[in-house]
Design a protein around this motif. Structure first.
Motif, PDB file in Angstrom:
ATOM      1  N   GLN A  82      79.217  82.440  52.407  1.00 39.10           N
ATOM      2  CA  GLN A  82      79.117  83.781  52.994  1.00 39.10           C
ATOM      3  C   GLN A  82      79.862  83.827  54.331  1.00 39.10           C
ATOM      4  OE1 GLN A  82      74.824  83.930  52.919  1.00 39.10           O
ATOM      5  NE2 GLN A  82      74.826  85.505  51.316  1.00 39.10           N
ATOM      6  N   ASP A  87      80.995  87.335  55.998  1.00 39.33           N
ATOM      7  CA  ASP A  87      79.743  88.081  55.954  1.00 39.33           C
ATOM      8  C   ASP A  87      78.734  87.295  56.800  1.00 39.33           C
ATOM      9  OD1 ASP A  87      77.498  89.562  55.412  1.00 39.33           O
ATOM     10  OD2 ASP A  87      77.571  89.296  53.234  1.00 39.33           O
ATOM     11  N   SER A  89      76.396  88.073  59.052  1.00 39.17           N
ATOM     12  CA  SER A  89      74.990  88.472  59.112  1.00 39.17           C
ATOM     13  C   SER A  89      74.223  87.884  57.930  1.00 39.17           C
ATOM     14  CB  SER A  89      74.885  89.998  59.132  1.00 39.17           C
ATOM     15  OG  SER A  89      73.546  90.388  59.115  1.00 39.17           O
ATOM     16  N   SER A  90      74.763  88.030  56.724  1.00 36.87           N
ATOM     17  CA  SER A  90      74.118  87.454  55.537  1.00 36.87           C
ATOM     18  C   SER A  90      74.069  85.936  55.634  1.00 36.87           C
ATOM     19  CB  SER A  90      74.863  87.861  54.261  1.00 36.87           C
ATOM     20  OG  SER A  90      74.781  89.244  54.061  1.00 36.87           O
ATOM     21  N   GLN A  93      71.272  84.835  57.984  1.00 37.03           N
ATOM     22  CA  GLN A  93      69.976  85.050  57.340  1.00 37.03           C
ATOM     23  C   GLN A  93      69.721  84.019  56.252  1.00 37.03           C
ATOM     24  OE1 GLN A  93      68.590  87.040  59.836  1.00 37.03           O
ATOM     25  NE2 GLN A  93      67.288  87.311  58.076  1.00 37.03           N
ATOM     26  N   THR A  94      70.751  83.669  55.506  1.00 32.94           N
ATOM     27  CA  THR A  94      70.615  82.688  54.433  1.00 32.94           C
ATOM     28  C   THR A  94      70.254  81.316  55.007  1.00 32.94           C
ATOM     29  OG1 THR A  94      72.155  83.917  53.036  1.00 32.94           O
ATOM     30  CG2 THR A  94      71.804  81.604  52.481  1.00 32.94           C
TER      31      THR A  94
END
Length: 195
Positions: A82, A87, A89-90, A93-94
């Motif tokens: 990601q 990406d 932000s993702s 979070q991941t």
């Protein structure tokens, strides 16, 4: 994944064949592991969307089979791809999900590696300051649990060089010295260098 074999198309085909055979035999834990490996191969070929989709398929199976440790591993790989897809932000979070899983499983030994990967994602997003802080946290956790330094791998040394070249924070020199001293303590190699 075969180290030294760089014909990723060949490896991709072999893994897909094994996934089909394992699925026919209802070997879902092994299917999810093969999907995780396929995600790595796809990422190395630059097939980012396919890699993300493959990791998500692996995660679905791992969730159904209750493989929480496997989920943490796949989440880590997903976070890396990601970040590669920008990406961020993702990605962040991941990585947080993976860390949370390991904490719930009471497996702290995996946390510093994930923190190191989170720091790499922060570097890719050009967030040099937080990348430095997270690398430092990773190194401190490694030290606290008596595990090898994140600075012990060639790839991570290259990441540190990127950080050193892109940050002017005086805190970095402290982190760098701390990491270097721990890498020295853990290595049998007298010639550790960060370039």
């Amino acid at each position: 994944i075969s180290r030294g074999v760089h014909d990723f198309t060949y490896i991709e085909n072999l893994i897909n064949e094994s996934i089909d055979l394992l699925a026919e035999s209802n070997e879902w834990v092994r299917v999810s592991a093969a999907l995780n490996n396929l995600g790595i191969v796809l990422r190395k070929q630059g097939k980012i969307k396919e890699s993300i989709n493959t990791y998500q398929r692996s995660l679905q199976i791992k969730q159904k089979t209750g493989d929480s440790l496997g989920m943490a591993s796949t989440l880590t790989n997903l976070g890396l791809v990601q970040a590669q897809a920008k990406d961020y932000s993702s990605s962040f979070q991941t990585f947080y999900q993976a860390i949370d899983l390991l904490i719930k499983l009471n497996l702290p030994h995996g946390v510093p590696g994930i923190l190191g990967n989170l720091a790499r994602a922060m570097m890719l997003s050009k967030d040099w300051h937080n990348a430095t802080i997270i690398f430092g946290s990773s190194e401190r956790v490694y030290s606290d649990i008596g595990k090898k330094s994140v600075f012990d791998s060639t790839e991570r040394k290259e990441w540190l060089n990127d950080l050193q070249e892109n940050i002017s924070d005086p805190e970095f020199s402290h982190l760098f010295d701390f990491g270097y001293s721990n890498a020295r303590a853990w290595s049998d190699d007298e010639d550790i260098c960060f370039r």
